[in-house]
Design a protein around this motif. Sequence first.
Motif, PDB file in Angstrom:
ATOM      1  N   LEU A 326       0.825  -1.219   0.000  1.00 16.68           N
ATOM      2  CA  LEU A 326       0.000   0.000   0.000  1.00 16.68           C
ATOM      3  C   LEU A 326       0.858   1.267   0.000  1.00 16.68           C
ATOM      4  O   LEU A 326       0.311   2.375   0.058  1.00 16.68           O
ATOM      5  N   ASP A 327       2.198   1.094  -0.080  1.00 11.05           N
ATOM      6  CA  ASP A 327       3.124   2.216  -0.036  1.00 11.05           C
ATOM      7  C   ASP A 327       2.888   3.071   1.214  1.00 11.05           C
ATOM      8  O   ASP A 327       2.864   4.311   1.158  1.00 11.05           O
ATOM      9  N   ALA A 328       2.701   2.386   2.334  1.00 13.95           N
ATOM     10  CA  ALA A 328       2.426   3.082   3.598  1.00 13.95           C
ATOM     11  C   ALA A 328       3.675   3.777   4.121  1.00 13.95           C
ATOM     12  O   ALA A 328       4.802   3.332   3.868  1.00 13.95           O
ATOM     13  N   LYS A 329       3.452   4.861   4.837  1.00  5.54           N
ATOM     14  CA  LYS A 329       4.552   5.616   5.444  1.00  5.54           C
ATOM     15  C   LYS A 329       4.286   5.770   6.938  1.00  5.54           C
ATOM     16  O   LYS A 329       3.140   5.889   7.369  1.00  5.54           O
ATOM     17  N   MET A 330       5.367   5.790   7.688  1.00  2.65           N
ATOM     18  CA  MET A 330       5.271   6.073   9.117  1.00  2.65           C
ATOM     19  C   MET A 330       6.079   7.325   9.406  1.00  2.65           C
ATOM     20  O   MET A 330       7.289   7.363   9.197  1.00  2.65           O
ATOM     21  N   TYR A 331       5.395   8.379   9.895  1.00  7.09           N
ATOM     22  CA  TYR A 331       6.048   9.624  10.271  1.00  7.09           C
ATOM     23  C   TYR A 331       6.417   9.555  11.753  1.00  7.09           C
ATOM     24  O   TYR A 331       5.607   9.150  12.589  1.00  7.09           O
ATOM     25  N   GLY A 332       7.652   9.960  12.070  1.00  9.51           N
ATOM     26  CA  GLY A 332       8.084   9.913  13.464  1.00  9.51           C
ATOM     27  C   GLY A 332       9.279  10.809  13.701  1.00  9.51           C
ATOM     28  O   GLY A 332       9.670  11.613  12.841  1.00  9.51           O
ATOM     29  N   ALA A 333       9.854  10.702  14.886  1.00 11.26           N
ATOM     30  CA  ALA A 333      11.040  11.475  15.265  1.00 11.26           C
ATOM     31  C   ALA A 333      11.950  10.582  16.093  1.00 11.26           C
ATOM     32  O   ALA A 333      11.477   9.690  16.806  1.00 11.26           O
ATOM     33  N   TYR A 334      13.234  10.847  16.004  1.00  9.64           N
ATOM     34  CA  TYR A 334      14.197   9.977  16.685  1.00  9.64           C
ATOM     35  C   TYR A 334      13.987   9.948  18.188  1.00  9.64           C
ATOM     36  O   TYR A 334      14.273   8.951  18.849  1.00  9.64           O
ATOM     37  N   TRP A 335      13.459  11.049  18.771  1.00  2.00           N
ATOM     38  CA  TRP A 335      13.293  11.133  20.218  1.00  2.00           C
ATOM     39  C   TRP A 335      11.950  10.593  20.698  1.00  2.00           C
ATOM     40  O   TRP A 335      11.683  10.525  21.891  1.00  2.00           O
ATOM     41  N   CYS A 336      11.088  10.232  19.767  1.00  4.44           N
ATOM     42  CA  CYS A 336       9.708   9.847  20.088  1.00  4.44           C
ATOM     43  C   CYS A 336       9.663   8.413  20.616  1.00  4.44           C
ATOM     44  O   CYS A 336       9.894   7.448  19.872  1.00  4.44           O
ATOM     45  N   THR A 337       9.346   8.254  21.914  1.00  2.00           N
ATOM     46  CA  THR A 337       9.294   6.922  22.516  1.00  2.00           C
ATOM     47  C   THR A 337       8.152   6.092  21.949  1.00  2.00           C
ATOM     48  O   THR A 337       8.265   4.871  21.829  1.00  2.00           O
ATOM     49  N   HIS A 338       7.067   6.748  21.607  1.00  7.23           N
ATOM     50  CA  HIS A 338       5.927   6.009  21.049  1.00  7.23           C
ATOM     51  C   HIS A 338       6.245   5.493  19.641  1.00  7.23           C
ATOM     52  O   HIS A 338       5.774   4.422  19.245  1.00  7.23           O
ATOM     53  N   CYS A 339       7.047   6.261  18.902  1.00  7.66           N
ATOM     54  CA  CYS A 339       7.501   5.781  17.585  1.00  7.66           C
ATOM     55  C   CYS A 339       8.358   4.530  17.755  1.00  7.66           C
ATOM     56  O   CYS A 339       8.201   3.550  17.017  1.00  7.66           O
ATOM     57  N   PHE A 340       9.264   4.578  18.729  1.00  6.83           N
ATOM     58  CA  PHE A 340      10.127   3.423  18.977  1.00  6.83           C
ATOM     59  C   PHE A 340       9.305   2.209  19.427  1.00  6.83           C
ATOM     60  O   PHE A 340       9.556   1.074  18.999  1.00  6.83           O
ATOM     61  N   ASN A 341       8.308   2.444  20.276  1.00  5.51           N
ATOM     62  CA  ASN A 341       7.448   1.344  20.718  1.00  5.51           C
ATOM     63  C   ASN A 341       6.717   0.708  19.536  1.00  5.51           C
ATOM     64  O   ASN A 341       6.557  -0.513  19.475  1.00  5.51           O
ATOM     65  N   GLN A 342       6.261   1.563  18.603  1.00  7.50           N
ATOM     66  CA  GLN A 342       5.573   1.050  17.432  1.00  7.50           C
ATOM     67  C   GLN A 342       6.504   0.183  16.580  1.00  7.50           C
ATOM     68  O   GLN A 342       6.117  -0.895  16.100  1.00  7.50           O
ATOM     69  N   LYS A 343       7.739   0.641  16.425  1.00  5.80           N
ATOM     70  CA  LYS A 343       8.714  -0.130  15.647  1.00  5.80           C
ATOM     71  C   LYS A 343       9.031  -1.466  16.325  1.00  5.80           C
ATOM     72  O   LYS A 343       9.129  -2.507  15.656  1.00  5.80           O
ATOM     73  N   GLU A 344       9.197  -1.431  17.632  1.00  6.69           N
ATOM     74  CA  GLU A 344       9.489  -2.656  18.371  1.00  6.69           C
ATOM     75  C   GLU A 344       8.326  -3.643  18.278  1.00  6.69           C
ATOM     76  O   GLU A 344       8.525  -4.858  18.255  1.00  6.69           O
ATOM     77  N   MET A 345       7.105  -3.119  18.249  1.00  9.76           N
ATOM     78  CA  MET A 345       5.932  -3.981  18.146  1.00  9.76           C
ATOM     79  C   MET A 345       5.926  -4.731  16.811  1.00  9.76           C
ATOM     80  O   MET A 345       5.614  -5.923  16.755  1.00  9.76           O
TER      81      MET A 345
END
Length: 409
Positions: A326-345
Motif C-alpha cells: 500500500l506504499d504506507a509511510k510512518m512519520y516519526g522522530a528519533y526522540w519519540c518513545t511512542h515511535c520506537f514502541n511502534q517499531k518494536e511492536m
Amino acid sequence: MTMRAPPCSPALLRFVALVLATLTVIPSSLAFVATSSGRLSFKTQPRCGGSSVMFSRARRPSSNANRRPVGGSSVGGSVRGGTTATRLIMGAGNISEDADGEESSDYSAWPAINRKAIGALASVGALESAYLTYQKIHPAGLDLLCGASGGCLDVLNGPYSNVLGVPLSAFGTLGYLAAAGLAVVPLFAKEESASVDKTTRSLLLVVTTAMGVFSLYLLSLLKFKIGYPCPWCLTSAGLSLSMCIVAWTKRAVPEKTKAAVVGACTTLITAFACLAVFVVTETALDIRQAEASPGELVGVQLVAPPLIDTESSPQALRIGKKLKSLDAKMYGAYWCTHCFNQKEMLGKEAMSKVKYIECSNRGVDNQVDMCKAADIPGFPTWDIDGKLYPGEQTLEELEEIVGLAPYKG
C-alpha cells in the motif's frame, strides 16, 4: 556524523536519582530546623484604631510567676498549668520580661495577599505542567501544543525534557503543588499559629527559590544549547520566577541573615542539581553516539533513531508486507518513545518493509518539509492509502486498517 539514541544505563540513572533526592531533601530540612524551634502562637484582638496581635510563648516552669516591666511599663502575665505565659499586645509599644529574664518579641503574620498571589501563580503553573505531562504521555498529545513538527516539539520531547525517564513537567507539577499548598493552607487553618506561619514562609522561600534557579537553567538551555523557542517553557519559567520574586520582595523570611543563608544554600544546591542533570544528559548522548560511531565524539549534528531489537512475529510480517504493497509511510522522530514502541511492536523485519519518515530537523535523513506538507497531527502517524492514522497502533488495529483478516496463527 550521527549518533543513535538507545536507553541510558539503569545503574547510572539510579545513582543520579539518589543524588537528586538527597539534594532535594537537604534544603527543606535545613529550613525546617532553622525556623521551627519553639512553639509560638498568636491571635488577632480588636482595639481602637485597628487590630492588634496577641503573641504568646510557652515558658519553662518558674518559681516566680511575677513579671517585671521593661522601661517602666508592664504587661499582664498569667500562670497556667505550671507555666508562665508571656503576652504582648502589639502596637502598644510595650516589651516585657518574664521571671526567667527572657524578653518577648513582636511577631506579625505574613499578609494574606502575598500567600494568595503565590497560590494563584502556583495553581496556574500546576495546571500547565500537569497538562504538558499528560500530553507527553498521550501517544499523539503534543500535536495539540506544537503542531506536527518544529522547534517546540524538539524542546518538549527532546533529550533535555526528561530526567531519569520522567518528564520535567511532572517534577514541575509537584513543585507548583508544593508551593500552592505552603502558600494557601495556612489561610484555611481554624487557629492562626506563628509556628505554622514561620515554617511555611521559610519553606516557600526554599521552594520558590529552587524553582526560580531551575527555571533560569532551563532558559539557558533554550538560549544556548537547544536554540529553539518554546512558549510553554517560557510561560512556566515566568510563573516560577514570579513566585520567587514575590517571596523575596515581600520578605517571606523577614530576618535578613536567615533569608540570606536559606537563599544561598537553596541556590547552591539547586545549581549543583542542574549541573548533575545536564552532565547526565550530555553523558547519555555521548554514550549513544559512541555506540553508533565509536571514536567519533566531536561535531555531532544529527541523531539516528534507536535500533530495533525485536524479531518480527508472523503476524507482524504479514502486516509489513501489506503495508509495503500500500506504499504506507510512518512519520516519526528519533526522540519519540511512542515511535520506537511502534517499531518494536512490528519488529525489524517488518519495519524494513515500511517507509519511515524522520520529522525532526535534528534527525538523520530528516524530511521536515514532507512532514509539514503532510500536515501530520503528531508522532507517530501512519499514512496508509492516503489516510492519516495518528498514535501507536496495535497489530490488530493495523490489520483492520490495511484490510487483513484477523490473524489466527
